[in-house]
Design an enzyme around this catalytic site. Structure first.
Site, mmCIF file in Angstrom:
data_model
loop_
_atom_site.group_PDB
_atom_site.id
_atom_site.type_symbol
_atom_site.label_atom_id
_atom_site.label_comp_id
_atom_site.label_asym_id
_atom_site.label_seq_id
_atom_site.Cartn_x
_atom_site.Cartn_y
_atom_site.Cartn_z
ATOM 1 N N SER A 168 -9.830 -13.841 -15.683
ATOM 2 C CA SER A 168 -9.112 -12.769 -16.387
ATOM 3 C C SER A 168 -8.552 -13.176 -17.749
ATOM 4 O O SER A 168 -8.382 -12.327 -18.618
ATOM 5 C CB SER A 168 -7.989 -12.226 -15.494
ATOM 6 O OG SER A 168 -7.121 -13.269 -15.096
ATOM 7 N N GLU A 200 6.321 -1.714 -21.678
ATOM 8 C CA GLU A 200 7.211 -2.752 -21.185
ATOM 9 C C GLU A 200 6.360 -3.990 -20.941
ATOM 10 O O GLU A 200 5.149 -3.893 -20.747
ATOM 11 C CB GLU A 200 7.906 -2.319 -19.896
ATOM 12 C CG GLU A 200 7.189 -2.654 -18.600
ATOM 13 C CD GLU A 200 5.914 -1.870 -18.358
ATOM 14 O OE1 GLU A 200 5.807 -0.740 -18.874
ATOM 15 O OE2 GLU A 200 5.014 -2.393 -17.666
ATOM 16 N N LYS A 239 -6.511 -7.511 -20.712
ATOM 17 C CA LYS A 239 -5.552 -6.421 -20.951
ATOM 18 C C LYS A 239 -5.927 -5.536 -22.140
ATOM 19 O O LYS A 239 -5.609 -4.355 -22.172
ATOM 20 C CB LYS A 239 -4.149 -6.996 -21.140
ATOM 21 C CG LYS A 239 -3.574 -7.516 -19.828
ATOM 22 C CD LYS A 239 -2.069 -7.597 -19.873
ATOM 23 C CE LYS A 239 -1.497 -7.855 -18.490
ATOM 24 N NZ LYS A 239 -1.741 -9.238 -18.033
HETATM 25 C C1 LIG Z 1 -1.499 -9.730 -16.792
HETATM 26 C C2 LIG Z 1 -2.535 -10.665 -16.317
HETATM 27 C C3 LIG Z 1 -2.991 -10.634 -14.978
HETATM 28 C C4 LIG Z 1 -2.396 -9.742 -13.934
HETATM 29 O O1 LIG Z 1 -2.539 -8.381 -14.134
HETATM 30 P P1 LIG Z 1 -3.571 -7.492 -13.302
HETATM 31 O O2 LIG Z 1 -3.198 -6.106 -13.645
HETATM 32 O O3 LIG Z 1 -3.376 -7.802 -11.857
HETATM 33 O O4 LIG Z 1 -4.929 -7.854 -13.741
HETATM 34 C C5 LIG Z 1 -4.009 -11.486 -14.619
HETATM 35 N N1 LIG Z 1 -4.562 -12.358 -15.495
HETATM 36 C C6 LIG Z 1 -4.145 -12.427 -16.780
HETATM 37 C C7 LIG Z 1 -4.785 -13.405 -17.688
HETATM 38 C C8 LIG Z 1 -3.115 -11.586 -17.233
HETATM 39 O O5 LIG Z 1 -2.702 -11.666 -18.503
#
Ligand SMILES: *Cc1c(COP(=O)(O)O)cnc(C)c1O
Length: 394
Positions: free
Chosen positions: A378, A112, A90
């Site tokens: 992610s 938000e 993010k």
């Molecule tokens: C917020 C988040 C997501 C989901 O958000 P996307 O916009 O779909 O990437 C996925 N993995 C993690 C670790 C997150 O914090």
């Protein structure tokens, strides 16, 4: 590198656009008019790339997972977004947007947040840039995600409870939009995924596209080819998936797979699988698939991972799905948990429960030993320890 873009009105096929109340036209129009010029300017690129390198810690490694590879009979790589500052992808987007906000002359930032991950990434860059920051969060989410509320406060951000409706993400979004309408000149609204009115989906996709830009170089070095056979990413709003897919969207060699959260199962009402169960509609200013009742009320989504329980998906993924450019599958809570335990114990990497959904697709694939697979990891799992712990002894 080439940009994958919507048309000038922000449509990917029939999805996207900017369906906003008239009061928001000036803000949205200003963004639409300015964003690409700013992003393409050399001073923006220089500052963005320097911060990604020295502050976020990029490039994130592309790690060859020997143990997963052995287990699944393929060559499996993990793109380590979990190693970024603040623990997920993010931050790539919030850095991009704060630099943009500065160049637009904005004085304050609002955002938000549901689980608090995007709120923390926003609070972080606001501290870095000395910008005043307000994050709207549902009152129920604030109680559920107290450590992230504390983090944001420590970073100097004001966390504003949304007390209306179900007191969760969609109510926080409504409050943030209200604040934006009331302060059109000096406020920039940082949206955390490839959702919202044009140009947000495209803008966020471009900021996250660093993931696949790095992947190309790293794969070339490690495998002799830029193009893997598969890229797998989890799908909430869709920003990490879009970042991982971006430079491969028209690559005929690479199959793109996005994994939604099925929650307790797509046959139940406790799910967040927008493609599997959703129908076309408008949410947060753009046309996409969303989970709704017969009379068009948005259904409160559910997933074990707070980052995936969003009732819609970014319009670009609706388009990738319909056009067959990406395959959209889903994984249940239990499948994701099992995958999270497996990676922890096979590789010593505790993944975020969101990322565990992507890993959960591996056992369902028919892989050959020569297949090169990249799983976009992610985020890291520290924030999910409470949930993992509950299942440790069962
Ligand atoms: C917020 C988040 C997501 C989901 O958000 P996307 O916009 O779909 O990437 C996925 N993995 C993690 C670790 C997150 O914090």
């Amino acid at each position: 590198m080439k940009k994958f873009k919507p048309n000038t009105e922000g449509f990917y096929g029939e999805y996207g656009g900017a369906f906003v109340p008239e009061m928001l036209y000036p803000n949205v129009k200003q963004l639409q008019a300015e964003y690409q010029k700013i992003i393409d300017s050399s001073d923006f690129q220089a500052e963005f790339n320097l911060l990604l390198h020295d502050y976020v810690g990029r490039p994130s490694p592309l790690y060859f997972s020997k143990n997963l590879s052995r287990k699944y009979g393929a060559q499996i790589y993990l793109k380590r977004e979990d190693l970024n500052h603040t623990g997920a992808h993010k931050i790539n987007n919030t850095i991009g947007q704060i630099l943009l906000a500065k160049r637009l002359g904005k004085k304050r930032i609002i955002a938000e947040t549901g689980a608090g991950q995007h709120g923390v990434a926003t609070a972080t860059v606001c501290a870095l840039m000395g910008m005043e920051c307000k994050v709207f969060m549902g009152e129920i989410d604030m109680a559920r995600q107290k450590p992230n509320v504390d983090r944001m406060r420590l970073l100097g951000t004001e966390v504003v409870p949304a007390k209306s409706g179900s007191k969760t993400l969609k109510d926080a979004t409504n409050e943030a939009i209200r604040e934006w309408i009331n302060n059109p000149v000096d406020v920039h609204y940082i949206i955390g995924s490839v959702v919202g009115p044009h140009p947000y989906p495209d803008m966020v996709a471009q900021f996250q596209s660093i993931i696949s830009a790095e992947m190309k170089k790293q794969l070339l070095e490690k495998t002799g080819s830029e193009s893997p056979d598969y890229i797998i990413a989890c799908l909430g709003g869709g920003s990490n998936a879009m970042g991982a897919f971006y430079h491969y969207i028209d690559d005929p060699k690479t199959k793109l797979i996005a994994v939604e959260a099925a929650g307790k199962g797509v046959e139940t009402t406790e799910t967040a699988a927008s493609i599997a169960l959703g129908r076309k509609g408008i949410i947060h200013g753009s046309k996409t698939y969303l989970i709704q009742t017969d009379d068009g009320q948005i259904v409160e989504p559910y997933s074990i991972s707070a980052g995936l329980d969003y009732p819609g998906i970014g319009p670009v993924h609706a388009y990738l799905h319909d056009s067959g450019k990406a395959e959209i599958v889903n994984a249940t809570d239990m499948e994701a948990l099992a995958a999270g335990f497996e990676l922890s114990q096979l590789e010593g990497i505790i993944p975020a429960l969101e990322s565990a959904h992507a890993l959960a697709h591996l056992p369902k694939m028919k892989l050959k030993p020569s297949d090169v697979v990249v799983v976009n990891l992610s985020g890291r799992g520290d924030k999910d320890m409470q949930t993992y712990q509950k299942f440790l002894n069962v």
